[in-house]
Design a protein around this motif. Structure first.
Motif, PDB file in Angstrom:
ATOM      1  N   ARG A 305       0.876  -1.198  -0.015  1.00 39.33           N
ATOM      2  CA  ARG A 305      -0.005   0.026  -0.198  1.00 39.33           C
ATOM      3  C   ARG A 305       0.927   1.168   0.075  1.00 39.33           C
ATOM      4  N   ARG A 341       1.164  -1.333  -5.292  1.00 35.57           N
ATOM      5  CA  ARG A 341      -0.408  -0.592  -5.651  1.00 35.57           C
ATOM      6  C   ARG A 341      -0.083   0.705  -6.073  1.00 35.57           C
ATOM      7  N   ASP A 344      -3.434   5.013  -3.771  1.00 35.31           N
ATOM      8  CA  ASP A 344      -4.713   4.603  -3.355  1.00 35.31           C
ATOM      9  C   ASP A 344      -5.438   5.812  -2.331  1.00 35.31           C
ATOM     10  N   ARG A 366     -11.066   9.108  -5.630  1.00 33.10           N
ATOM     11  CA  ARG A 366     -10.224   8.414  -5.057  1.00 33.10           C
ATOM     12  C   ARG A 366      -9.251   7.370  -5.970  1.00 33.10           C
ATOM     13  N   GLY A 460     -10.129  -7.076  -3.395  1.00 30.11           N
ATOM     14  CA  GLY A 460      -9.690  -6.093  -2.454  1.00 30.11           C
ATOM     15  C   GLY A 460     -11.272  -6.139  -1.578  1.00 30.11           C
ATOM     16  N   ASP A 463     -12.874  -3.136   0.439  1.00 34.54           N
ATOM     17  CA  ASP A 463     -13.870  -2.213  -0.140  1.00 34.54           C
ATOM     18  C   ASP A 463     -14.922  -3.085  -1.043  1.00 34.54           C
ATOM     19  N   CYS A 510      -6.527  -9.882  -1.032  1.00 37.18           N
ATOM     20  CA  CYS A 510      -5.664  -9.047  -0.370  1.00 37.18           C
ATOM     21  C   CYS A 510      -6.390  -8.133   0.743  1.00 37.18           C
ATOM     22  N   GLY A 511      -7.734  -8.295   0.870  1.00 34.41           N
ATOM     23  CA  GLY A 511      -8.508  -7.863   1.958  1.00 34.41           C
ATOM     24  C   GLY A 511      -8.286  -8.561   3.199  1.00 34.41           C
TER      25      GLY A 511
HETATM   26  C1  PEP Z   1      -9.260  -3.801   0.009  1.00 39.78           C
HETATM   27  O1  PEP Z   1     -10.062  -2.814  -0.212  1.00 39.78           O
HETATM   28  O2  PEP Z   1      -9.316  -4.697   0.362  1.00 39.78           O
HETATM   29  C2  PEP Z   1      -7.707  -3.495   0.116  1.00 39.78           C
HETATM   30  C3  PEP Z   1      -6.798  -4.367   0.120  1.00 39.78           C
HETATM   31  O3  PEP Z   1      -7.586  -2.240  -0.124  1.00 39.78           O
HETATM   32  P1  PEP Z   1      -7.686  -1.123   0.824  1.00 39.78           P
HETATM   33  O4  PEP Z   1      -8.122  -1.744   2.268  1.00 39.78           O
HETATM   34  O5  PEP Z   1      -6.219  -0.402   1.099  1.00 39.78           O
HETATM   35  O6  PEP Z   1      -8.591  -0.063   0.531  1.00 39.78           O
END
Ligand code: PEP
Ligand code: MG
Length: 586
Positions: A305, A341, A344, A366, A460, A463, A510-511
């Motif tokens: 990130r 990434r 963001d 965003r 992700g 989100d 990756c969340g």
């Molecule tokens: C997500 O949205 O799952 C993610 C990994 O990105 P971020 O938490 O940084 O929005």
């Protein structure tokens, strides 16, 4: 509510980052600056201006001290922002406007200063010129510091807190978290917020226990109170009794025992009992996280990130600053991949930029939307990433892709940056892989189209869940609706993984749910090729994966997709986990 000093009081919130902390409360009141407004006598004008002068002296000393600290650790370039703050503070036009306002309105000086500052802020906000627009955050920052000094309110500096502190705050922004002195901070709790806010994600990766969504903890807790914070159950106990401390001591011993068992699999291969390899990768925010990631023997970085760098630099760092950080992470990762990434910014990560501070910010300007409108910032980052790709196994991915046109536009910018580098004879990996995050429902629906244009996908879920369920991930009032086990969420994740698999490209998750053991087993069963998680969650997830059979995990997926409620799903997931690992405390 006033409370007797020694009585035990329990406050409930949302468990956000596991662990238990016992320490001294420090109430952080950043957002509660109320500017007093009262009439003054005609004769008091001079003494009001003397108060302003004194506050300016104090504020100057504060800013200079921060400036010197930043210059020492990050260099003069990064400290320059504080020179701009000093210029705002000393601005003679602003000070004489405040003086006339005090004289004409016969009002207290903090009220008049605030009035004048707000006028400057709206004036600069309306400017076309980007540079002048950016001065707004300088004026805001200086005004806040100066008013704190004028009002005589104790302002907590999160970079300089007493040992064994538990910070209690209305809210904590990711940049507050970046400023915290982790050696002294035992835990934190906030009145607002949800489980997947970025401050919480950072806390989890730093293993700082946290509870959020407490509504009014800042009202009930006073700085200096002895408190116990339980990040597993989401409670805070003020003045805990000896009996309670004893009970928590026992629980801590049990948790330690489990941690030792989980840690035993860190060095083992990451694969299921029947030999299916699942890459377990790290979510990091910068080079400082690599030591922990390497100690967990992760298979690379699945999500870097990059906002962390921007937050730490309080703005937009230069290409060189970014390049150094990307190379440091790539080198630390050796031959293992590092997925960087692109920025963001937005949502709860505003890095002080007023352009991305807006109502409904998660749905607004965003991530890739911001980058495609701020090509200069985007290109600088892409150059830094591409240059870093000559020094390691670097891949890049875009956040918040909502459709194929956006992905194509981002790739066009990438191609133009590649061309520039080629013309300048600067090395980069010509075959760098480029992925798309799938975290917006529209992208999930057209995953086949996205997959045609991408080398890999990364889901992700933080989100994806908020957009799918229409539940702001920061809003504690609707936090109970933020439900990863909802059938809609699980069907969507399955469809994305299937889409990637059909296109023969890898799909990673990756969340935050990738780091939750019960969900990890399910995601593996669905066909995810890798899970990218906070390094601190690795041991338990790896332990579990090593105990499961792929066939059984696939059957779990079938059962879960037939379930019509999240309660039933959670039962299925829990039984699966218990059956797989048994009672480890026996
Ligand atoms: C997500 O949205 O799952 C993610 C990994 O990105 P971020 O938490 O940084 O929005
Ligand atoms: Mg996201």
């Amino acid at each position: 509510m006033s409370k007797p000093v020694s009585k035990e009081i329990i406050l409930e919130g949302i468990p956000a980052s596991p662990g238990v902390a016992h320490g001294t409360a420090l109430v952080y009141l950043q957002n509660q600056l109320e500017v007093p407004n009262f009439d003054i006598a005609e004769t008091a004008v001079e003494s009001e201006m003397e108060r302003l002068e004194q506050a300016i002296i104090e504020t100057r000393a504060e800013i200079t001290a921060v400036r010197n600290k930043v210059a020492e650790s990050l260099g003069d370039g990064e400290a320059a922002i504080f020179d701009a703050h000093l210029m705002v503070l000393e601005d003679s036009a602003l000070i004489s406007e405040v003086a006339s306002e005090v004289r004409n309105l016969q009002k207290n000086v903090e009220h008049c200063y605030n009035n004048v500052a707000q006028r400057y802020i709206s004036f600069f906000s309306s400017m076309e010129d980007e540079y002048l627009k950016e001065r707004v955050s300088d004026i805001r920052d200086v005004t806040r510091r100066l008013l704190h000094n004028l009002i005589g309110m104790q302002k907590v500096n999160l970079g300089d807190i007493p040992s064994d502190s538990i910070v209690i705050s209305e809210d904590i922004t990711p940049s507050d978290t970046a400023d915290m002195d982790r050696s002294k901070l035992l835990g934190f709790a906030t009145d607002v917020g949800g489980k997947t806010s970025h401050s919480v994600i950072m806390a989890r990766s730093l293993r700082i226990p946290a509870v959020v969504g407490m509504h009014d903890a800042t009202k009930h807790i006073k700085s200096g109170d002895q408190i116990l914070l339980d990040g597993h159950d989401g409670i805070i106990v003020i003045n805990p009794t000896q009996e309670r401390l004893y009970k928590y001591g026992k629980l801590a011993t049990e948790r330690k025992k489990l941690d030792t068992i989980y840690a035993s699999s860190i060095a083992e291969p990451s694969c299921t009992k029947d030999g299916v390899a699942i890459d377990l990768m790290a979510n990091v925010e910068g080079a400082q996280d690599m030591e922990q990631a390497l100690s967990m023997q992760l298979d690379g970085v699945g999500l870097f990130r990059t906002e962390g760098i921007f937050l730490r630099h309080h703005g937009y760092p230069s290409e060189e600053v970014q390049y150094d950080e990307y190379v440091a992470v790539a080198k630390a990762s050796g031959s293992n991949p590092v997925i960087i990434r692109t920025l963001d910014v937005g949502g709860d990560k505003t890095i002080g930029d007023q352009r991305v501070k807006e109502d409904n910010s998660f749905m607004g300007f965003r991530a890739i939307r911001f980058c495609l409108e701020n090509i200069g910032i985007f290109k600088t980052q892409l150059r830094a990433i591409l240059r870093a790709s000559a020094n390691g196994n670097v891949k890049l991915m875009y956040p918040m892709i909502s459709g194929v046109v956006e992905l194509r536009r981002a790739n066009e910018v990438l191609e133009s940056v590649k061309r520039e580098l080629r013309e300048q004879g600067i090395a980069f990996d010509e075959n760098i892989e480029v992925g798309a995050m799938v975290e917006v429902p529209s992208a999930a629906i057209v995953v086949d189209l996205i997959a045609e244009q991408a080398d890999f996908l990364s889901i992700g879920t933080n989100d994806l869940i908020q957009y799918l369920m229409a539940v702001d991930r920061l809003n504690d009032r609707v936090a109970h609706l933020y439900d990863p086990a909802h059938p809609a969420v699980l069907r969507t994740i399955k469809a994305i993984i299937d889409g990637g698999n059909q296109a023969k490209i890898p799909v990673s998750i990756c969340g935050e749910i990738a780091g939750e053991p019960m969900f990890a087993a399910l995601l593996v069963g669905m066909g995810a090729s890798s899970l990218s998680l906070t390094a601190s969650s690795l041991p338990e997830v790896k332990y579990l994966i090593r105990q499961i059979n792929m066939k059984a995990a696939q059957q779990l997926v079938v059962d879960v997709l037939e379930s019509n409620s999240s309660a039933k799903t959670m039962d299925l997931l829990e039984s699966f986990k218990n059956d797989s690992i048994g009672d480890l405390l026996k």
